[in-house]
Design an enzyme around this catalytic site. Sequence first.
Site, PDB file in Angstrom:
ATOM      1  N   VAL A  38      -8.033  -5.177  -3.241  1.00 56.42           N
ATOM      2  CA  VAL A  38      -7.478  -4.724  -1.965  1.00 56.42           C
ATOM      3  C   VAL A  38      -7.746  -3.236  -1.776  1.00 56.42           C
ATOM      4  O   VAL A  38      -8.263  -2.797  -0.743  1.00 56.42           O
ATOM      5  CB  VAL A  38      -5.959  -5.027  -1.874  1.00 56.42           C
ATOM      6  CG1 VAL A  38      -5.342  -4.348  -0.672  1.00 56.42           C
ATOM      7  CG2 VAL A  38      -5.720  -6.531  -1.797  1.00 56.42           C
ATOM      8  N   GLU A  87      -6.710   8.021  -9.751  1.00 59.30           N
ATOM      9  CA  GLU A  87      -6.748   7.647 -11.162  1.00 59.30           C
ATOM     10  C   GLU A  87      -8.115   7.134 -11.563  1.00 59.30           C
ATOM     11  O   GLU A  87      -8.698   7.572 -12.534  1.00 59.30           O
ATOM     12  CB  GLU A  87      -5.762   6.489 -11.383  1.00 59.30           C
ATOM     13  CG  GLU A  87      -4.430   6.870 -11.885  1.00 59.30           C
ATOM     14  CD  GLU A  87      -3.580   5.625 -12.104  1.00 59.30           C
ATOM     15  OE1 GLU A  87      -2.392   5.807 -12.302  1.00 59.30           O
ATOM     16  OE2 GLU A  87      -4.090   4.491 -12.084  1.00 59.30           O
ATOM     17  N   ILE A 126       3.153  -6.286  -5.319  1.00 60.00           N
ATOM     18  CA  ILE A 126       3.230  -7.734  -5.546  1.00 60.00           C
ATOM     19  C   ILE A 126       4.117  -8.338  -4.462  1.00 60.00           C
ATOM     20  O   ILE A 126       3.786  -9.331  -3.859  1.00 60.00           O
ATOM     21  CB  ILE A 126       3.817  -8.034  -6.951  1.00 60.00           C
ATOM     22  CG1 ILE A 126       2.798  -7.672  -8.024  1.00 60.00           C
ATOM     23  CG2 ILE A 126       4.238  -9.494  -7.051  1.00 60.00           C
ATOM     24  CD1 ILE A 126       3.296  -7.865  -9.445  1.00 60.00           C
ATOM     25  N   GLY A 167       0.156   3.907 -12.690  1.00 65.26           N
ATOM     26  CA  GLY A 167       0.336   5.235 -12.110  1.00 65.26           C
ATOM     27  C   GLY A 167       0.951   5.212 -10.726  1.00 65.26           C
ATOM     28  O   GLY A 167       1.138   6.256 -10.119  1.00 65.26           O
TER      29      GLY A 167
END
Lengths: 520, 520
Positions: free
Chosen positions: A269, A290, A360, A384
């Site tokens: 995504v 990250e 989620i 993170g």
Amino acid sequence: MIEDRIKDIELRKKITTAENAALFIKNGMTIATSGFTPSGYPKATPLALSKRIKNNNENIKITLITGASVGDELDGELARNNITKKRIPYQTNDSCRKAINNGDIQFCDVHLSLLPQYINYNYLEDIDIGIVEASEITENGCMIPTTSVGITPTIVKKAKKLIIEINTSQPIDLRGIHDIYTLPNPPKRTPIPILNCKDRIGTNYIQIDKNKIIAIVFTDIRDDVKKLAEPNKDSNLMAEIFLEFLDHEIKAGRIPRKLLPFQSGVGSVSNSILNGFSRSKYDKLQFYSEVIQDSMLDLIDIGKVQIASGTAISPSPEGLNKFYDDIKRYKSKIILRPQEISNNPEIIRRLGVIAMNTAIEVDIYGNVNSSNIMGGNLMNGIGGSGDFARNAYLSVFFTKSTAKNETISTVVPLVSHVDHTEHDVNIIITEQGIADLRGLSPKERAISIINNCANPIYKDLLSDYLKEAMKSKKNIPILLNRAFKCFESLEKTDTMKRGNIVYYANLINRKGDDYEEKSK
Amino acid sequence: MIEDRIKDIELRKKITTAENAALFIKNGMTIATSGFTPSGYPKATPLALSKRIKNNNENIKITLITGASVGDELDGELARNNITKKRIPYQTNDSCRKAINNGDIQFCDVHLSLLPQYINYNYLEDIDIGIVEASEITENGCMIPTTSVGITPTIVKKAKKLIIEINTSQPIDLRGIHDIYTLPNPPKRTPIPILNCKDRIGTNYIQIDKNKIIAIVFTDIRDDVKKLAEPNKDSNLMAEIFLEFLDHEIKAGRIPRKLLPFQSGVGSVSNSILNGFSRSKYDKLQFYSEVIQDSMLDLIDIGKVQIASGTAISPSPEGLNKFYDDIKRYKSKIILRPQEISNNPEIIRRLGVIAMNTAIEVDIYGNVNSSNIMGGNLMNGIGGSGDFARNAYLSVFFTKSTAKNETISTVVPLVSHVDHTEHDVNIIITEQGIADLRGLSPKERAISIINNCANPIYKDLLSDYLKEAMKSKKNIPILLNRAFKCFESLEKTDTMKRGNIVYYANLINRKGDDYEEKSK
């Protein structure tokens, strides 16, 4: 080969086999390794260890600490051979996940920016052996990390002994991509001098106490990077919604015209969202993030990226080839930092990072679950996302409005596990639309999220729940005895859809106050 | 009097009555005021406004934004007269709380460090009028704040119009206690140059655009500060446990011998914990906190404090007298900063602040509820607890193990509202003991919290729940359909105690696996 990879002559004496190196690992030890996403983690030594355990039926249990997730040669092999007894701070491996949920591995889920300082503060077990992947050892015995930095500088500092894996699949040209800067413990800390994503503030190597090195192992096993799912209709829709929102915010004067740095979560995504930028009018993009993924390489290719700062480069196998083939060009646009710097609240808040993470599930109050399904089944961990969401200029969460063939609504009355509280979530985007939660009360948030983000299939259920909850005269309209009914339904009937079970439960009084009127 | 308090001659022309000043406030406006805890908030203008509304039966609805909580002259009067329609970001007032829980006021709960930047980023409604309390206006038309700084510099900058209340109950000697330093918006931010709690980095006044000032009102109404409950057996026990823990951590090398700065939440329990320091061997204490309370003044009196940095001074009425009487001495030990600096993640993480906050309830997984009882009944709000807990060197939460005459266990299977997730809670202390959660898995945390922190009355219930949940084979041992049963019991029978209702529900199988064995 050896001459290229180990320039410190003295250290060449420490070269040994992975099998020999693995012999140093004993029962009860705490092992910390390099690696962040399936990039830059040691491969040969854990493979040799698990082979030995398998063949000899040995009983060895260890605690495994890494930067974040690592590849199957480490997390998978050790989990399948019952070697890992405790795992810190994050993982994405099927076998490891299964063992954690089974109770065979104790998992400690830690914000990735905090892990290095937890090690430095001696909050976790002492590290008996550190195993770190390097592309090179320099003339002065310093190591050059590979495709991730993660907690490697912390391991090198704090581990009692070190095993170094020189990975010849990692180009020697990686040298120069890293920026190693670490933090002393309080009260000795000073400001981290990053004022711009592109600022380099440290060295391109990691200093090592040579006396700690007990073995150097050569390997050529490549990073076990993963193929990403292709962008699909829903992820493209979310990207469009986000880009439209950006336009709107810029026009409203809430985001500077030249934009601000972006952070992007890992996965399909997020990758699609970033892909959206390639079709947009925006250029000179900056990332303070990250993980460098395929989409960032693509954006570099079309000249849209000023700088991409992260702690790991973890594209698909094709992306990795592309990166290796043209590393000198990419290197000028990429900086890899220790995760205590890439994820540092100080820098994230200073630079004004726009954080884009995936959820989620989200609830109608604005809480986000990033880690545990049905309240307790671990997916990966918080990673993170918390470091960024909490300190972002703007904290955006993305999720498709349904999962598993529409049997699950990812917009629920109450998330079954909270990773990001209502206070840390500014914007929620699904393929259905966008909820802008800034300045809203719980009741206003609930209405906005249901109206804009929920899937039409589940809207009535959520609205009915909210209508009933509104009667309870609370700041947060919640019905504790019904909030989790959707999960009960899912467990018993394999769907959250209405009809199969008492769902948002006994909503007989449909003539109650209209919540929409109340919310004015 | 006027000459002392308004040194800028031109501005003296703006002096008017509170009644006249209040006339500027119209229906639909957004009003932002100074004030943080019942300190340094405007008093005369809101009183005049509410009197007018009461007398004339006017219908005026406003959004009220403050630094944090304020006194009854503002929050109470406006709530009781139905003037406040939206309230941001925190409150502690009975009438205001009641109106929020009734649904008459929409409440938006915001991390206190984020509020100033939410205003600066134009995330909230534009501020039509700012009302700020000052002790003095200087020769150059700058204002000297009073007993709090909070968001005053942000209001002065962003409000379209300003009303200034000169409060003559606030000593003119307050000048010099403040340190005003504000943050530009990204991408123009630079490091905040605080390396030590005692560092002064700004001015002792707030610059004002004089053209914005529409009224200056004189008043002598004192800060409506609150009496604190006396330390009791339980709070003293928690203080002792904490101090013993500090000793232990220093011996183990996890906290420096010279300690680190402390942050302390507001209220009786926190005050008791700080009181504990007076009986301890520790001196040269440093505070990087929000609110200066009685206990800090007492510690200053006995010479144990190097510096106390916060954003407000809010002692008891006696404490306030003591402070006023000897302000010059206290001033040398106290710095009041804007809340975007006092609560800033950058500084909190850099200095290594040890954060001590109180919880309404904690759950066996380590999540903390600081704000909403029974999932939705607002107590006060998250306040600054999140700013500190998330960035602390060590994040400690305190709560008495029971509430309301032992009918409530504050240690529950699952908190009814999450403000601080399992990832942000290192230590939980009740009068029963201490749970050190660092490096533990969810199962290990659950056992530690039940064994060490739960009240004996509720231990069996929690253990039975956990034992049953352990069978579910999840990373987090949770039973979604039973996790909130204790609240159901409380609602129906006025106690969480076993026997009155199916509580941790249908735990017929008491011969299941022993969870303690499993947790090794």
